[in-house]
Write an enzyme that holds these catalytic residues in place. Structure first.
Site, PDB file in Angstrom:
ATOM      1  N   HIS A   7      78.493  81.427-141.225  1.00 25.38           N
ATOM      2  CA  HIS A   7      79.127  80.523-142.190  1.00 25.38           C
ATOM      3  C   HIS A   7      78.418  79.177-142.220  1.00 25.38           C
ATOM      4  O   HIS A   7      77.652  78.831-141.324  1.00 25.38           O
ATOM      5  CB  HIS A   7      80.621  80.322-141.896  1.00 25.38           C
ATOM      6  CG  HIS A   7      80.931  79.642-140.592  1.00 25.38           C
ATOM      7  ND1 HIS A   7      81.189  80.325-139.428  1.00 25.38           N
ATOM      8  CD2 HIS A   7      81.058  78.329-140.268  1.00 25.38           C
ATOM      9  CE1 HIS A   7      81.473  79.475-138.454  1.00 25.38           C
ATOM     10  NE2 HIS A   7      81.384  78.233-138.942  1.00 25.38           N
ATOM     11  N   GLU A  43      91.528  75.228-141.805  1.00 26.13           N
ATOM     12  CA  GLU A  43      90.309  75.757-142.432  1.00 26.13           C
ATOM     13  C   GLU A  43      90.599  76.885-143.402  1.00 26.13           C
ATOM     14  O   GLU A  43      91.604  77.590-143.286  1.00 26.13           O
ATOM     15  CB  GLU A  43      89.356  76.268-141.357  1.00 26.13           C
ATOM     16  CG  GLU A  43      89.951  77.388-140.520  1.00 26.13           C
ATOM     17  CD  GLU A  43      88.915  78.057-139.637  1.00 26.13           C
ATOM     18  OE1 GLU A  43      88.479  77.429-138.683  1.00 26.13           O
ATOM     19  OE2 GLU A  43      88.559  79.211-139.931  1.00 26.13           O
ATOM     20  N   GLN A  60      82.980  77.824-144.889  1.00 30.43           N
ATOM     21  CA  GLN A  60      84.157  77.430-144.106  1.00 30.43           C
ATOM     22  C   GLN A  60      84.504  75.996-144.478  1.00 30.43           C
ATOM     23  O   GLN A  60      83.749  75.074-144.176  1.00 30.43           O
ATOM     24  CB  GLN A  60      83.835  77.524-142.612  1.00 30.43           C
ATOM     25  CG  GLN A  60      84.984  77.137-141.699  1.00 30.43           C
ATOM     26  CD  GLN A  60      84.535  77.131-140.241  1.00 30.43           C
ATOM     27  OE1 GLN A  60      83.647  76.375-139.869  1.00 30.43           O
ATOM     28  NE2 GLN A  60      85.130  77.989-139.436  1.00 30.43           N
ATOM     29  N   HIS A  84      78.212  71.730-140.338  1.00 31.94           N
ATOM     30  CA  HIS A  84      77.454  72.562-139.388  1.00 31.94           C
ATOM     31  C   HIS A  84      77.044  73.867-140.037  1.00 31.94           C
ATOM     32  O   HIS A  84      77.566  74.258-141.082  1.00 31.94           O
ATOM     33  CB  HIS A  84      78.264  72.832-138.113  1.00 31.94           C
ATOM     34  CG  HIS A  84      79.502  73.664-138.316  1.00 31.94           C
ATOM     35  ND1 HIS A  84      80.739  73.125-138.591  1.00 31.94           N
ATOM     36  CD2 HIS A  84      79.692  75.005-138.262  1.00 31.94           C
ATOM     37  CE1 HIS A  84      81.635  74.095-138.697  1.00 31.94           C
ATOM     38  NE2 HIS A  84      81.021  75.248-138.503  1.00 31.94           N
ATOM     39  N   GLU A 134      76.253  76.342-134.632  1.00 28.70           N
ATOM     40  CA  GLU A 134      77.271  77.159-133.973  1.00 28.70           C
ATOM     41  C   GLU A 134      76.748  78.584-133.838  1.00 28.70           C
ATOM     42  O   GLU A 134      75.999  79.057-134.707  1.00 28.70           O
ATOM     43  CB  GLU A 134      78.544  77.137-134.840  1.00 28.70           C
ATOM     44  CG  GLU A 134      79.726  77.910-134.287  1.00 28.70           C
ATOM     45  CD  GLU A 134      80.950  77.818-135.218  1.00 28.70           C
ATOM     46  OE1 GLU A 134      81.028  76.889-136.063  1.00 28.70           O
ATOM     47  OE2 GLU A 134      81.826  78.692-135.099  1.00 28.70           O
TER      48      GLU A 134
HETATM   49  C1  MC0 Z   1      77.892  64.330-134.619  1.00 30.01           C
HETATM   50  N1  MC0 Z   1      76.588  64.157-134.868  1.00 30.01           N
HETATM   51  C2  MC0 Z   1      76.178  65.057-135.758  1.00 30.01           C
HETATM   52  C3  MC0 Z   1      77.333  65.815-136.072  1.00 30.01           C
HETATM   53  N2  MC0 Z   1      78.369  65.347-135.347  1.00 30.01           N
HETATM   54  N3  MC0 Z   1      74.987  65.289-136.303  1.00 30.01           N
HETATM   55  C4  MC0 Z   1      74.915  66.301-137.199  1.00 30.01           C
HETATM   56  N4  MC0 Z   1      75.983  67.064-137.564  1.00 30.01           N
HETATM   57  C5  MC0 Z   1      77.190  66.845-137.018  1.00 30.01           C
HETATM   58  N5  MC0 Z   1      78.222  67.596-137.394  1.00 30.01           N
HETATM   59  C6  MC0 Z   1      75.729  63.119-134.288  1.00 30.01           C
HETATM   60  C7  MC0 Z   1      76.308  61.742-134.536  1.00 30.01           C
HETATM   61  O1  MC0 Z   1      75.928  61.236-135.801  1.00 30.01           O
HETATM   62  C8  MC0 Z   1      75.736  60.942-133.407  1.00 30.01           C
HETATM   63  O2  MC0 Z   1      74.429  60.538-133.708  1.00 30.01           O
HETATM   64  C9  MC0 Z   1      75.679  61.948-132.263  1.00 30.01           C
HETATM   65  O3  MC0 Z   1      75.686  63.253-132.876  1.00 30.01           O
HETATM   66  C10 MC0 Z   1      76.881  61.851-131.339  1.00 30.01           C
HETATM   67  O4  MC0 Z   1      78.022  62.014-132.142  1.00 30.01           O
HETATM   68  P1  MC0 Z   1      79.397  61.224-131.976  1.00 30.01           P
HETATM   69  O5  MC0 Z   1      79.967  61.043-133.304  1.00 30.01           O
HETATM   70  O6  MC0 Z   1      79.207  60.039-131.086  1.00 30.01           O
HETATM   71  O7  MC0 Z   1      80.358  62.237-131.307  1.00 30.01           O
HETATM   72  P2  MC0 Z   1      80.394  62.969-129.908  1.00 30.01           P
HETATM   73  O8  MC0 Z   1      79.156  62.790-129.100  1.00 30.01           O
HETATM   74  O9  MC0 Z   1      81.699  62.634-129.291  1.00 30.01           O
HETATM   75  O10 MC0 Z   1      80.452  64.467-130.429  1.00 30.01           O
HETATM   76  C11 MC0 Z   1      79.406  65.083-131.082  1.00 30.01           C
HETATM   77  C12 MC0 Z   1      79.509  66.589-130.795  1.00 30.01           C
HETATM   78  C13 MC0 Z   1      80.933  67.028-131.238  1.00 30.01           C
HETATM   79  C14 MC0 Z   1      78.428  67.324-131.558  1.00 30.01           C
HETATM   80  C15 MC0 Z   1      79.318  66.810-129.279  1.00 30.01           C
HETATM   81  O11 MC0 Z   1      81.086  66.786-132.619  1.00 30.01           O
HETATM   82  C16 MC0 Z   1      81.243  68.468-130.940  1.00 30.01           C
HETATM   83  O12 MC0 Z   1      81.618  68.832-129.817  1.00 30.01           O
HETATM   84  N6  MC0 Z   1      81.140  69.361-131.965  1.00 30.01           N
HETATM   85  C17 MC0 Z   1      81.431  70.785-131.767  1.00 30.01           C
HETATM   86  C18 MC0 Z   1      82.837  71.128-132.159  1.00 30.01           C
HETATM   87  C19 MC0 Z   1      83.142  70.907-133.623  1.00 30.01           C
HETATM   88  O13 MC0 Z   1      82.421  70.194-134.315  1.00 30.01           O
HETATM   89  N7  MC0 Z   1      84.279  71.474-134.102  1.00 30.01           N
HETATM   90  C20 MC0 Z   1      84.719  71.348-135.477  1.00 30.01           C
HETATM   91  C21 MC0 Z   1      84.443  72.588-136.197  1.00 30.01           C
HETATM   92  P3  MC0 Z   1      73.934  59.027-133.512  1.00 30.01           P
HETATM   93  O14 MC0 Z   1      72.511  59.033-133.980  1.00 30.01           O
HETATM   94  O15 MC0 Z   1      74.870  58.186-134.338  1.00 30.01           O
HETATM   95  O16 MC0 Z   1      74.087  58.793-132.028  1.00 30.01           O
HETATM   96  S1  MC0 Z   1      85.480  73.870-135.602  1.00 30.01           S
HETATM   97  C22 MC0 Z   1      84.835  75.326-136.178  1.00 30.01           C
HETATM   98  O17 MC0 Z   1      83.884  75.294-136.885  1.00 30.01           O
HETATM   99  C23 MC0 Z   1      85.546  76.602-135.729  1.00 30.01           C
HETATM  100  C24 MC0 Z   1      86.976  76.555-136.090  1.00 30.01           C
HETATM  101  C25 MC0 Z   1      84.884  77.871-136.260  1.00 30.01           C
HETATM  102  O18 MC0 Z   1      83.785  77.831-136.809  1.00 30.01           O
HETATM  103  O19 MC0 Z   1      85.489  78.938-136.109  1.00 30.01           O
END
Ligand code: MC0
Length: 146
Positions: A7, A43, A60, A84, A134
């Site tokens: 997705h 979602e 998604q 993503h 992912e």
């Molecule tokens: C954050 N950053 C991204 C981003 N999110 N870059 C590209 N795409 C994204 N989606 C960048 C920020 O701009 C920042 O860059 C750096 O990563 C750190 O981000 P932050 O805003 O300070 O946040 P953190 O470090 O607390 O978290 C970032 C992290 C988090 C990727 C670890 O978003 C995470 O754990 N994501 C995985 C879970 C998720 O997203 N779940 C939602 C979808 P700079 O340069 O400013 O430092 S759930 C889903 O999709 C499920 C239900 C499914 O598919 O079934």
């Protein structure tokens, strides 16, 4: 092996309005919807096509359910858009281990529950040229739109 695009995750402020845009503009219908409290999202999965490995490809659409969720944080910074990309694999554990071994940060120690009973993990966007990535092993599914 990564065998398909499972997705593309799109962050939005209003899930119902966004679903209606995709229905009215492209004719895509909601195949499945759910709330994932752990991830802090409501979602809708819009099926684009089936694939030969038992999975499928979806859009998604993601609306945050709470202000401290990753999607809410991302929306506040970037506005709506592609959040993503998710690759499908028959074995998310093996793929995660293999990719971790190449020096890419895998965000979860163990895969967690994703959409429609799938098992998922994420790779850090800073290790993937700016793309939150992912990995998904899907569960066999029936449509559960309600
Ligand atoms: C954050 N950053 C991204 C981003 N999110 N870059 C590209 N795409 C994204 N989606 C960048 C920020 O701009 C920042 O860059 C750096 O990563 C750190 O981000 P932050 O805003 O300070 O946040 P953190 O470090 O607390 O978290 C970032 C992290 C988090 C990727 C670890 O978003 C995470 O754990 N994501 C995985 C879970 C998720 O997203 N779940 C939602 C979808 P700079 O340069 O400013 O430092 S759930 C889903 O999709 C499920 C239900 C499914 O598919 O079934």
């Amino acid at each position: 092996m990564l065998t398909r695009i499972d997705h593309i995750g799109i962050a939005c402020f209003d899930l119902d309005k966004t679903v209606e845009f995709y229905r009215a503009t492209y004719g895509f219908e909601v195949f499945h919807s759910e709330v994932n409290e752990e991830q802090g999202v409501r979602e809708a999965m819009l099926k684009i096509n089936d694939t030969s490995d038992g999975g499928a490809s979806y859009l998604q659409l993601l609306e945050p359910t709470r202000e401290d969720s990753t999607v809410a944080k991302w929306l506040a910074k970037n506005g709506e858009g592609v959040h993503h990309i998710a690759f499908g694999t028959a074995d998310v554990d093996a793929e995660a281990a293999d990719i971790r071994g190449k020096g890419v940060r895998v965000l979860y120690e163990e895969p967690r529950r994703g959409s429609m009973g799938s098992r998922i993990t994420f790779l850090h966007p800073k290790d993937c040229h700016g793309v939150l990535t992912e990995l998904v092993t899907s569960a066999p599914v029936e449509s559960s739109e309600h």
